[in-house]
Design a protein around this motif. Structure first.
Motif, PDB file in Angstrom:
ATOM      1  N   UNK A  74       0.832  -1.204   0.000  1.00 56.87           N
ATOM      2  CA  UNK A  74       0.000   0.000   0.000  1.00 56.87           C
ATOM      3  C   UNK A  74       0.871   1.260   0.000  1.00 56.87           C
ATOM      4  N   UNK A  75       1.895   1.303   0.862  1.00 57.54           N
ATOM      5  CA  UNK A  75       2.732   2.492   0.969  1.00 57.54           C
ATOM      6  C   UNK A  75       3.649   2.663  -0.234  1.00 57.54           C
ATOM      7  N   UNK A  76       3.999   1.578  -0.907  1.00 59.46           N
ATOM      8  CA  UNK A  76       4.831   1.695  -2.106  1.00 59.46           C
ATOM      9  C   UNK A  76       4.036   2.232  -3.287  1.00 59.46           C
ATOM     10  N   UNK A  77       2.725   2.053  -3.265  1.00 56.38           N
ATOM     11  CA  UNK A  77       1.889   2.446  -4.401  1.00 56.38           C
ATOM     12  C   UNK A  77       1.120   3.739  -4.168  1.00 56.38           C
ATOM     13  N   UNK A  78       0.951   4.155  -2.883  1.00 56.45           N
ATOM     14  CA  UNK A  78       0.106   5.300  -2.572  1.00 56.45           C
ATOM     15  C   UNK A  78       0.849   6.312  -1.715  1.00 56.45           C
ATOM     16  N   UNK A  79       0.446   7.571  -1.840  1.00 58.63           N
ATOM     17  CA  UNK A  79       1.026   8.613  -0.991  1.00 58.63           C
ATOM     18  C   UNK A  79      -0.018   9.247  -0.085  1.00 58.63           C
ATOM     19  N   UNK A  80      -1.188   8.597   0.046  1.00 53.64           N
ATOM     20  CA  UNK A  80      -2.209   9.118   0.945  1.00 53.64           C
ATOM     21  C   UNK A  80      -1.915   8.694   2.385  1.00 53.64           C
ATOM     22  N   UNK A  81      -2.501   9.428   3.336  1.00 55.31           N
ATOM     23  CA  UNK A  81      -2.281   9.138   4.757  1.00 55.31           C
ATOM     24  C   UNK A  81      -2.885   7.789   5.133  1.00 55.31           C
ATOM     25  N   UNK A  82      -2.376   7.249   6.231  1.00 59.96           N
ATOM     26  CA  UNK A  82      -2.763   5.883   6.604  1.00 59.96           C
ATOM     27  C   UNK A  82      -2.899   5.762   8.113  1.00 59.96           C
ATOM     28  N   UNK A  83      -3.943   5.061   8.560  1.00 61.71           N
ATOM     29  CA  UNK A  83      -4.097   4.634   9.951  1.00 61.71           C
ATOM     30  C   UNK A  83      -4.005   3.120   9.950  1.00 61.71           C
ATOM     31  N   UNK A  84      -3.020   2.570  10.666  1.00 59.98           N
ATOM     32  CA  UNK A  84      -2.814   1.120  10.707  1.00 59.98           C
ATOM     33  C   UNK A  84      -2.987   0.635  12.138  1.00 59.98           C
ATOM     34  N   UNK A 186       9.941  17.709   5.751  1.00 59.50           N
ATOM     35  CA  UNK A 186       9.856  16.245   5.737  1.00 59.50           C
ATOM     36  C   UNK A 186       8.764  15.780   4.778  1.00 59.50           C
ATOM     37  N   UNK A 187       8.955  14.596   4.231  1.00 58.97           N
ATOM     38  CA  UNK A 187       7.958  14.016   3.319  1.00 58.97           C
ATOM     39  C   UNK A 187       7.095  12.979   4.019  1.00 58.97           C
TER      40      UNK A 187
END
Length: 607
Positions: A74-84, A186-187
């Motif tokens: 998911x993180x390699x394909x998307x740059x949207x925020x995430x709650x895990x 920061x990114x």
């Protein structure tokens, strides 16, 4: 017939299946989909860089854990925020660390990612993991910044440059205020164990840190539980985040069994000792409510000959490091700790978590139990309850969606048998150095002259075993019969008598970083007594309510008048009716009531 094809989306890639007959297509599709569903993903299929794959392969990792399997692609394909959402010990560091390492620009030595975590121990653990993952990435540097260490050294490291900074909120905030740590470009921002950071009172520091970060960045929030504060933080700082979770929210690990024993309060330490004796190979953290209780239990353990020590807030950082080094190397079998002191500890292979006292917050229990049963191994979470706590245990069951098994406190004969077999197993498994032993063999035989093999064996075993036989001779049954725990448990005291509770008000709440554990510690420290009955606790935003044994009401009010909380004087009053005299619940402040207005509070509640 032309071959038939279909493509099935699977964990960041595509699986292509070919069939030679359209007649059999339906059945083959069903079978193929089932095979795909049951198939385990490998790290090679995540799309990570070869340098990262080489490093994690050398570390012995072949297949991602469930949270890694969901998060990495998911993180390699998307740059949207995430709650895990995932329990501690499920591989969250690799879940966010590997994608960060995959994406950082190695030609740029400025800070590109900031990872915030609650404690020094977790900070160091994350930093060590990143070092291991990045073994073959030339030009990569990560910097760990945390309290209790030389800030000058950390400043020098930051000035030399590094792509990822891992830090605790207090030290990160300090370095930002000193204009040493620049996070304005920061990114990525990672909030690891965000629920713990809020519980520990870091909200103001986190708010200040996030205010210095750019508006456009990817924010990743990792948490074991999802309390209201985390949902509020997600809404405030994350933009349209996607949510990934492993298991149900706030659910405990499936690798952990939950056992409980019901005893009288006076028998809690004796029960703890029997549990330790019944599991000779246990490697455990014992959780207590207060620093005083932690010290008392640890001192009793050590006096009884156990390899144990205490971890609490009164220890210096050097003392804390020494205790943890002994525990990690297994020179300590039992670590007796408070929740605050144990937060962020990353210790593998714990066989047991023992709740000497249950926490008031079910989410704290979930964190405790999650320290065992890691990396696919099994673990046991044990709770020692007195009669009043069975109701609290049911609340924890409901929140964690786990069922506790009631166990009987082992008796003397049972423990002696376990210890005897444990001793025999040690003897059988011991390595014998013939070259060193043989020169003494004849002298040993002379000592045993006149004794047959059975007599020698009995005497040899008795050397180690006699102390258990003596200690548990005529040992009483510590179990409380189940029928004794029925009824209104919330009003049954440790002695079995009904307890009359007073409802109390305190002028502090979540805004003052007050939680149930901290309130209990304040009460115990103020009264300098243990085992005082505390009933329900209700923590509000600016004030709170709690119940205490009425016999200690006056003493508590007087003692708490000398207490301050984060610089604010504490005031405790007895609640009459719906609130303390002169308290306006709707505004959270005192009002001057007089005459016929004394019942305004109750009427306001009714409206």
């Amino acid at each position: 017939m032309h071959p038939q094809f279909f493509r099935h989306r699977w964990q960041g890639g595509y699986c292509e299946v070919k069939f030679l007959s359209s007649v059999l297509l339906g059945e083959k599709v069903r079978i193929a989909l089932q095979l795909i569903k049951n198939r385990k993903m490998t790290f090679e299929e995540t799309g990570l860089k070869p340098e990262l794959l080489s490093a994690i392969s050398e570390m012995g990792f072949q297949q991602p854990t469930p949270i890694q399997e969901k998060t990495i692609p998911h993180l390699l394909e998307n740059d949207n925020d995430l709650v895990a959402l995932a329990q501690t010990g499920t591989g969250k560091t690799a879940a966010f660390g590997l994608p960060l390492l995959h994406n950082v620009d190695l030609s740029n030595s400025s800070v590109q990612a900031l990872v915030l975590c609650p404690t020094r121990e977790l900070c160091l653990q994350i930093s060590r993991d990143l070092e291991s993952f990045s073994k073959y990435m030339k030009g990569f540097t990560n910097i760990a910044v945390y309290g209790g260490a030389d800030i000058g050294k950390q400043i020098r490291e930051l000035r030399r440059g590094g792509q990822i900074v891992v830090g605790t909120p207090g030290r990160v905030h300090d370095l930002i205020r000193r204009n040493v740590l620049d996070v304005s470009a920061i990114r990525w921002l990672v909030l690891d164990e965000a629920d713990e950071m809020l519980t520990m009172g870091f909200k103001e520091e986190m708010d200040a840190i996030l205010a210095n970060t750019p508006a456009i960045k990817q924010t990743l929030l990792f948490s074991a539980t999802m309390p209201a504060e985390i949902a509020e933080m997600s809404g405030k700082y994350l933009h349209n985040p996607e949510e990934l979770s492993v298991g149900r929210r706030n659910q405990g690990s499936d690798n952990v069994e939950h056992h409980y024993y019901v005893v009288h309060a006076k028998d809690k330490y004796a029960t703890l000792k029997r549990i330790a004796d019944n599991y000779p190979n246990c490697y455990a953290i014992v959780f207590c409510r207060t620093r005083m209780e932690t010290r008392e239990v640890a001192e009793k353990f050590m006096a009884d000959g156990y390899n144990a020590d205490a971890l609490h807030g009164d220890l210096s950082q050097a003392q804390r490091d020494q205790v943890m080094a002994r525990f990690r190397s297994k020179n300590l079998q039992m670590l007796v700790a408070t929740d605050v002191a144990a937060r962020g500890l990353d210790v593998n292979e714990l066989t047991h978590v023992i709740n000497y006292s249950l926490p008031d917050d079910p989410e704290v229990y979930i964190h405790r139990s999650g320290r065992t049963g890691r990396a696919g191994k099994k673990g046991i979470s044990v709770s020692i309850l007195h009669m009043r706590e069975t109701g609290k245990m049911r609340q924890i069951e409901n929140v964690s969606n786990k069922r506790f098994q009631r166990k009987q406190v082992p008796g003397g004969e049972e423990i002696c048998e376990v210890q005897l077999m444990h001793l025999i197993d040690k003897v059988v498994a011991v390595e014998v150095d013939d070259n060193r032993i043989d020169p003494y063999l004849e002298a040993i035989k002379d000592k045993f002259e006149g004794l047959n093999s059975d007599e020698i064996l009995k005497r040899f075993v008795s050397v180690e075993f006699n102390r258990f036989l003596e200690y548990y001779r005529d040992a009483p049954d510590l179990n409380i019969k189940e029928r004794e725990t029925h009824g209104r448990e919330s009003r049954v005291g440790r002695s079995g008598d009904r307890v009359k509770f007073s409802r109390m008000f305190i002028n502090a709440g979540k805004k003052q970083n007050l939680n149930a554990s901290r309130l209990l510690g304040m009460i115990n420290d103020s009264l300098r007594k243990k085992n005082i009955e505390i009933g329900k606790i209700d923590i509000q935003r600016k004030f709170s309510f709690f119940e205490i044994d009425s016999r200690f009401e006056g003493e508590l009010v007087k003692a708490m008048s000398r207490v301050s909380l984060d610089g604010q004087s504490v005031k405790v009053d007895r609640v009459t009716g719906e609130g303390p005299a002169g308290f306006d619940r709707s505004r959270g402040r005192k009002r001057d009531f007089s005459g016929s207005n004394n019942n305004n509070f109750n009427r306001k509640r009714q409206r």
